[in-house]
Design a protein around this motif. Structure first.
Motif, short mmCIF file in Angstrom:
data_model
loop_
_atom_site.label_atom_id
_atom_site.label_comp_id
_atom_site.label_asym_id
_atom_site.label_seq_id
_atom_site.Cartn_x
_atom_site.Cartn_y
_atom_site.Cartn_z
N PRO A 1 0.74 -1.32 0.01
CA PRO A 1 -0.03 -0.07 0.04
C PRO A 1 0.94 1.33 -0.11
O PRO A 1 0.64 2.18 -0.55
N PHE A 2 1.99 1.17 0.67
CA PHE A 2 2.88 2.42 0.93
C PHE A 2 3.68 2.69 -0.33
O PHE A 2 4.01 3.57 -0.89
N LEU A 3 3.85 1.63 -1.36
CA LEU A 3 4.62 1.63 -2.35
C LEU A 3 3.66 2.36 -3.47
O LEU A 3 4.26 3.05 -4.20
N VAL A 4 2.40 2.09 -3.38
CA VAL A 4 1.37 2.41 -4.38
C VAL A 4 1.20 4.05 -3.97
O VAL A 4 1.19 4.62 -4.94
N ILE A 5 1.34 4.42 -2.57
CA ILE A 5 1.21 5.81 -2.36
C ILE A 5 2.37 6.60 -2.82
O ILE A 5 2.30 7.72 -3.45
N ALA A 6 3.62 5.87 -2.93
CA ALA A 6 4.82 6.60 -3.23
C ALA A 6 4.60 6.56 -4.78
O ALA A 6 5.09 7.89 -5.32
N GLY A 7 3.99 5.84 -5.76
CA GLY A 7 3.95 5.91 -6.99
C GLY A 7 2.91 7.07 -7.37
O GLY A 7 3.03 7.94 -8.18
N VAL A 8 1.85 7.23 -6.52
CA VAL A 8 0.62 8.17 -6.67
C VAL A 8 1.32 9.54 -6.46
O VAL A 8 1.20 10.34 -7.35
N ALA A 9 2.23 9.58 -5.43
CA ALA A 9 2.80 10.95 -5.21
C ALA A 9 4.08 11.23 -6.33
O ALA A 9 3.92 12.53 -6.90
N LEU A 10 4.60 10.39 -7.13
CA LEU A 10 5.46 10.69 -8.20
C LEU A 10 4.38 11.18 -9.36
O LEU A 10 4.95 11.88 -10.00
N LEU A 11 3.54 10.18 -9.69
CA LEU A 11 2.56 10.58 -10.85
C LEU A 11 2.10 12.13 -10.70
O LEU A 11 2.05 12.80 -11.62
N LEU A 12 1.88 12.30 -9.31
CA LEU A 12 1.07 13.63 -9.25
C LEU A 12 2.15 14.72 -9.40
O LEU A 12 1.78 15.65 -9.97
N ALA A 13 3.30 14.34 -8.95
CA ALA A 13 4.35 15.60 -9.20
C ALA A 13 4.55 15.57 -10.66
O ALA A 13 4.61 16.87 -11.19
N VAL A 14 4.66 14.41 -11.61
CA VAL A 14 4.87 14.73 -12.85
C VAL A 14 3.59 15.55 -13.51
O VAL A 14 3.70 16.29 -14.49
#
Length: 410
Positions: free
Chosen positions: A90-103
């Motif tokens: 779950p936390f790895l997905v949150i990290a992915g969400v954060a990165l895509l959001l930044a992009v």
């Protein structure tokens, strides 16, 4: 220095791969929903929503997030779909969400950030979301009678897992950015701090009053440290001597870097240090509100540091530009992440004490204490984000020449 925006562009073959990954994620939403895993269905749907934002905003189906980047953030979803690693994914997905959001924010709004700052943002968001999650499930258990938590230890290991996941994701994304051929390399020179230097906004009272009050509180801290040392109490000495040392940092900055900190801010630091030191002398246990007050005041300083870092990054690099709303959001996320890190330090302190014997230098008092700390940390952050950022503009100016590592991608 890299440009995050250069990741986005019309590439037909790459777009086909990105849409294929998006289709797999959409299938994952259905699978999770059908299996009753609605939390995972929501997380996966969030990834899909962010992924399709760029082509919809540009009205060009060939302009997408890079397929390999989208595939990278989709890995933990696929791992969870087959039942693997339910604690960390779950936390790895949150990290992915954060990165895509930044992009996406970089591509579709006036915000701009470098890849290096984006990886830092990923770590901060992952830890901050873990803190929000801890407060949320504790509130649900308390108010709604659910049973998500099985005690303090489980909660703390979840926070440790979140921090580890955020750090691992940050390293992986940093390696991706270093090797991506899409990242355009820019040469942007850092700005001279003096160009932006401006005085900190003053707190009530004049400089003389601030200095007298700060010296008086330093004397109190000195007495507390001497008492702890005379008693041979290592825990009390660390909790009083450490804050006393912090109160001398403004003088160190003035001597080493020529930064004369506003006297009101010096007093602010000294008050926060004194509150913490006095709390170690049974005040935390005697007055339930005292711990909340101490965390709110301390968090306000952490929030100021977070704001100063964000502003310094902006001033250092022409490739970074934030608006007021993002700065305020970053301040709150930064404080939540630091708060989670502090709770992990307290947890580790207790674990070490139990192994070697003796009293923990940093103590926790149960699940409610952890959640209360996180809540009042957030309150302190909100106060600074909303009304007090001007006090840290001078610090931001001084830091602007020293934050190159947060902007460079090389």
């Amino acid at each position: 220095m890299g440009s995050l925006q250069s990741l986005i562009g019309p590439h037909r073959l790459d777009a086909l791969g990105a849409w294929a990954v998006t289709g797999i994620l959409i299938g994952g939403v259905g699978r999770f929903a059908a299996g009753g895993h609605f939390d995972w269905a929501v997380l996966t749907a969030l990834l899909v929503a962010i992924a399709v934002t760029v082509p919809f905003a540009t009205r060009d189906l060939e302009t997408t997030v890079p397929a390999e980047l989208l595939g990278l953030v989709a890995v933990p979803v696929l791992v969870r779909a087959v039942g693997g690693f339910p604690q960390v994914t779950p936390f790895l997905v949150i990290a992915g969400v954060a990165l895509l959001l930044a992009v996406v924010l970089d591509a579709c709004t006036s915000l701009t950030m470098t890849p290096r700052f984006a990886t830092v943002f990923v770590v901060i968001v992952t830890m901050a979301v873990a803190g929000v999650w801890a407060v949320g499930i504790y509130a649900a258990d308390t108010l709604l009678g659910t049973a998500f938590l099985d005690g303090q230890t489980e909660l703390m290991w979840d926070l440790v897992t979140a921090a580890a996941a955020g750090l691992v994701a940050g390293v992986v994304f940093e390696l991706y950015f270093e090797r991506s051929t899409r990242i355009a390399r820019l040469r942007v020179s850092g700005a001279d701090a003096s160009e932006f230097d401006q005085p900190d906004a003053s707190l009530p009272g004049n400089g003389t009053h601030h200095r007298i009050a700060a010296r008086a509180l330093q004397a109190v801290l000195g007495v507390l440290s001497a008492f702890a040392l005379a008693q041979g109490n290592v825990t009390l000495f660390v909790n009083s001597g450490g804050p006393l040392a912090i109160t001398f940092l403004p003088a160190l900055f003035r001597r080493e870097y020529g930064y004369g900190m506003n006297t009101g801010l010096v007093l602010w630091i000294t008050v926060a240090s004194t509150l913490h030191a006095a709390g170690a002398f049974e005040l935390y246990g005697a007055f339930g509100w005292y711990d909340s007050l101490t965390h709110a005041v301390s968090a306000s300083l952490v929030a100021g540091v977070g704001y100063a870092i964000a502003r310094a990054v902006e001033r250092h690099s022409g490739a970074v530009d934030f608006n007021r709303e993002f700065r305020a959001t970053f301040v709150v996320l930064f404080v939540l992440a630091v708060g989670v890190g502090w709770e992990i330090l307290e947890f580790a302190s207790g674990g070490i004490a139990s192994m070697v014997g003796g009293e923990a230098v940093l103590a926790q008092y149960g699940t409610s204490d952890i959640v209360n700390d996180l809540v009042f940390n957030t309150i302190g952050a909100l106060i600074v984000a909303g009304w007090s950022t001007a006090h840290f503009e001078g610090l931001a100016a001084r830091l602007s020449g020293r934050v190159g590592r947060l902007t460079s991608s090389e």
